[in-house]
Design a protein around this motif. Sequence first.
Motif, PDB file in Angstrom:
ATOM      1  N   THR A   1       8.775  14.943  -7.905  1.00 42.37           N
ATOM      2  CA  THR A   1       9.820  15.955  -7.746  1.00 42.37           C
ATOM      3  C   THR A   1      10.819  15.836  -8.888  1.00 42.37           C
ATOM      4  O   THR A   1      10.761  14.900  -9.690  1.00 42.37           O
ATOM      5  N   ASN A   2      11.784  16.753  -8.909  1.00 39.86           N
ATOM      6  CA  ASN A   2      12.857  16.701  -9.901  1.00 39.86           C
ATOM      7  C   ASN A   2      14.112  16.049  -9.313  1.00 39.86           C
ATOM      8  O   ASN A   2      15.210  16.242  -9.811  1.00 39.86           O
ATOM      9  N   ALA A   3      13.972  15.279  -8.236  1.00 39.93           N
ATOM     10  CA  ALA A   3      15.091  14.633  -7.557  1.00 39.93           C
ATOM     11  C   ALA A   3      14.805  13.148  -7.372  1.00 39.93           C
ATOM     12  O   ALA A   3      13.657  12.708  -7.441  1.00 39.93           O
ATOM     13  N   TYR A   4      15.871  12.378  -7.138  1.00 39.36           N
ATOM     14  CA  TYR A   4      15.690  10.982  -6.757  1.00 39.36           C
ATOM     15  C   TYR A   4      15.188  10.939  -5.324  1.00 39.36           C
ATOM     16  O   TYR A   4      15.630  11.717  -4.484  1.00 39.36           O
ATOM     17  N   ALA A   5      14.273  10.038  -5.033  1.00 39.15           N
ATOM     18  CA  ALA A   5      13.755   9.862  -3.675  1.00 39.15           C
ATOM     19  C   ALA A   5      14.104   8.454  -3.210  1.00 39.15           C
ATOM     20  O   ALA A   5      13.644   7.472  -3.790  1.00 39.15           O
ATOM     21  N   ASP A   6      14.963   8.369  -2.198  1.00 36.87           N
ATOM     22  CA  ASP A   6      15.295   7.082  -1.587  1.00 36.87           C
ATOM     23  C   ASP A   6      14.368   6.898  -0.399  1.00 36.87           C
ATOM     24  O   ASP A   6      14.471   7.638   0.583  1.00 36.87           O
ATOM     25  N   VAL A   7      13.435   5.954  -0.499  1.00 32.37           N
ATOM     26  CA  VAL A   7      12.516   5.692   0.615  1.00 32.37           C
ATOM     27  C   VAL A   7      13.061   4.515   1.418  1.00 32.37           C
ATOM     28  O   VAL A   7      13.577   3.547   0.851  1.00 32.37           O
ATOM     29  N   TYR A   8      12.969   4.616   2.748  1.00 24.80           N
ATOM     30  CA  TYR A   8      13.539   3.620   3.648  1.00 24.80           C
ATOM     31  C   TYR A   8      12.453   2.982   4.497  1.00 24.80           C
ATOM     32  O   TYR A   8      11.542   3.669   4.967  1.00 24.80           O
TER      33      TYR A   8
ATOM     34  N   CYS B   1      16.238   6.941   7.933  1.00 34.38           N
ATOM     35  CA  CYS B   1      16.846   6.394   6.713  1.00 34.38           C
ATOM     36  C   CYS B   1      17.631   5.118   6.981  1.00 34.38           C
ATOM     37  O   CYS B   1      18.758   4.936   6.508  1.00 34.38           O
ATOM     38  N   GLU B   2      17.015   4.229   7.744  1.00 33.26           N
ATOM     39  CA  GLU B   2      17.619   2.934   8.046  1.00 33.26           C
ATOM     40  C   GLU B   2      16.758   1.831   7.460  1.00 33.26           C
ATOM     41  O   GLU B   2      15.565   1.994   7.240  1.00 33.26           O
ATOM     42  N   GLY B   3      17.376   0.700   7.223  1.00 32.14           N
ATOM     43  CA  GLY B   3      16.653  -0.448   6.690  1.00 32.14           C
ATOM     44  C   GLY B   3      16.691  -0.489   5.177  1.00 32.14           C
ATOM     45  O   GLY B   3      17.510   0.164   4.530  1.00 32.14           O
ATOM     46  N   THR B   4      15.804  -1.263   4.612  1.00 31.75           N
ATOM     47  CA  THR B   4      15.752  -1.460   3.171  1.00 31.75           C
ATOM     48  C   THR B   4      15.450  -0.146   2.461  1.00 31.75           C
ATOM     49  O   THR B   4      14.559   0.596   2.847  1.00 31.75           O
ATOM     50  N   ARG B   5      16.222   0.113   1.379  1.00 29.67           N
ATOM     51  CA  ARG B   5      16.061   1.346   0.594  1.00 29.67           C
ATOM     52  C   ARG B   5      15.519   1.002  -0.783  1.00 29.67           C
ATOM     53  O   ARG B   5      15.952   0.052  -1.414  1.00 29.67           O
ATOM     54  N   THR B   6      14.574   1.820  -1.244  1.00 26.01           N
ATOM     55  CA  THR B   6      14.060   1.732  -2.606  1.00 26.01           C
ATOM     56  C   THR B   6      14.192   3.115  -3.222  1.00 26.01           C
ATOM     57  O   THR B   6      13.770   4.108  -2.623  1.00 26.01           O
ATOM     58  N   THR B   7      14.783   3.199  -4.415  1.00 28.25           N
ATOM     59  CA  THR B   7      14.988   4.486  -5.076  1.00 28.25           C
ATOM     60  C   THR B   7      13.901   4.722  -6.109  1.00 28.25           C
ATOM     61  O   THR B   7      13.634   3.856  -6.946  1.00 28.25           O
ATOM     62  N   LEU B   8      13.285   5.898  -6.028  1.00 24.65           N
ATOM     63  CA  LEU B   8      12.265   6.316  -6.988  1.00 24.65           C
ATOM     64  C   LEU B   8      12.862   7.415  -7.863  1.00 24.65           C
ATOM     65  O   LEU B   8      13.370   8.415  -7.357  1.00 24.65           O
ATOM     66  N   ALA B   9      12.800   7.231  -9.157  1.00 24.89           N
ATOM     67  CA  ALA B   9      13.334   8.220 -10.094  1.00 24.89           C
ATOM     68  C   ALA B   9      12.479   9.490 -10.088  1.00 24.89           C
ATOM     69  O   ALA B   9      11.295   9.445  -9.714  1.00 24.89           O
ATOM     70  N   PRO B  10      13.061  10.620 -10.501  1.00 26.47           N
ATOM     71  CA  PRO B  10      12.265  11.852 -10.602  1.00 26.47           C
ATOM     72  C   PRO B  10      11.068  11.647 -11.528  1.00 26.47           C
ATOM     73  O   PRO B  10      11.202  11.069 -12.602  1.00 26.47           O
ATOM     74  N   GLY B  11       9.909  12.085 -11.086  1.00 27.66           N
ATOM     75  CA  GLY B  11       8.694  11.963 -11.888  1.00 27.66           C
ATOM     76  C   GLY B  11       8.186  10.542 -12.048  1.00 27.66           C
ATOM     77  O   GLY B  11       7.362  10.275 -12.907  1.00 27.66           O
ATOM     78  N   ALA B  12       8.666   9.624 -11.200  1.00 29.54           N
ATOM     79  CA  ALA B  12       8.260   8.218 -11.314  1.00 29.54           C
ATOM     80  C   ALA B  12       6.773   8.061 -11.025  1.00 29.54           C
ATOM     81  O   ALA B  12       6.218   8.765 -10.185  1.00 29.54           O
ATOM     82  N   PRO B  13       6.124   7.134 -11.719  1.00 34.64           N
ATOM     83  CA  PRO B  13       4.706   6.895 -11.429  1.00 34.64           C
ATOM     84  C   PRO B  13       4.544   6.325 -10.020  1.00 34.64           C
ATOM     85  O   PRO B  13       5.510   5.904  -9.398  1.00 34.64           O
ATOM     86  N   GLY B  14       3.328   6.310  -9.537  1.00 36.06           N
ATOM     87  CA  GLY B  14       3.056   5.809  -8.195  1.00 36.06           C
ATOM     88  C   GLY B  14       3.515   4.370  -8.003  1.00 36.06           C
ATOM     89  O   GLY B  14       3.487   3.567  -8.922  1.00 36.06           O
ATOM     90  N   SER B  15       3.981   4.073  -6.812  1.00 43.22           N
ATOM     91  CA  SER B  15       4.428   2.728  -6.463  1.00 43.22           C
ATOM     92  C   SER B  15       3.284   1.967  -5.820  1.00 43.22           C
ATOM     93  O   SER B  15       2.330   2.559  -5.324  1.00 43.22           O
ATOM     94  N   PRO B  16       3.371   0.659  -5.750  1.00 44.12           N
ATOM     95  CA  PRO B  16       2.276  -0.132  -5.177  1.00 44.12           C
ATOM     96  C   PRO B  16       2.123   0.072  -3.671  1.00 44.12           C
ATOM     97  O   PRO B  16       3.056   0.509  -2.989  1.00 44.12           O
ATOM     98  N   ASP B  17       0.949  -0.267  -3.170  1.00 44.71           N
ATOM     99  CA  ASP B  17       0.674  -0.174  -1.730  1.00 44.71           C
ATOM    100  C   ASP B  17       1.610  -1.056  -0.915  1.00 44.71           C
ATOM    101  O   ASP B  17       1.763  -0.855   0.278  1.00 44.71           O
ATOM    102  N   THR B  18       2.238  -2.034  -1.556  1.00 48.53           N
ATOM    103  CA  THR B  18       3.127  -2.951  -0.828  1.00 48.53           C
ATOM    104  C   THR B  18       4.488  -2.336  -0.518  1.00 48.53           C
ATOM    105  O   THR B  18       5.267  -2.927   0.217  1.00 48.53           O
ATOM    106  N   LEU B  19       4.798  -1.166  -1.084  1.00 48.76           N
ATOM    107  CA  LEU B  19       6.062  -0.483  -0.779  1.00 48.76           C
ATOM    108  C   LEU B  19       5.851   0.363   0.474  1.00 48.76           C
ATOM    109  O   LEU B  19       5.273   1.439   0.428  1.00 48.76           O
TER     110      LEU B  19
END
Length: 119
Positions: free
Chosen positions: A78-85, A90-108
């Motif tokens: 997307t063209n937006a930041y994605a905060d995954v929880y 939207c509770e617990g640990t947050r990880t921020t993915l930048a716009p157009g970020a490559p795929g994250s590992p299966d461990t996320l």
Amino acid sequence: MRLRTALLSVASAVTLVLSVSASAHAGADGALDYGLVEEGGRHTGTLEDPALNDCINVPELGSSADSGTYADAPHNATNAYADVYEGRNCEGTRTTLAPGAPGSPDTLHFRSVLFRPAG
């Protein structure tokens, strides 16, 4: 002359209200792709053109996302930041993915996401 001024004021107010409400409900352009780990195995999911500034629970997980069901390996196209929880709503640990970020590992692992405007 007063009528013209009054009409111009009303037209300006309507334009302002419409432009503010449209931007408040704008969405991100693009998609967030992710994997799903459930009892039935591994699947994939996508959030297309998601709303901004609204917490989104991963829809495929349903309302009873227990510790054994989660989404993983998000790819933020997307063209937006994605905060995954880690947790729902939207509770617990947050990880921020930048716009157009490559795929994250299966461990996320995550169960909800919030999109924020970039810039």
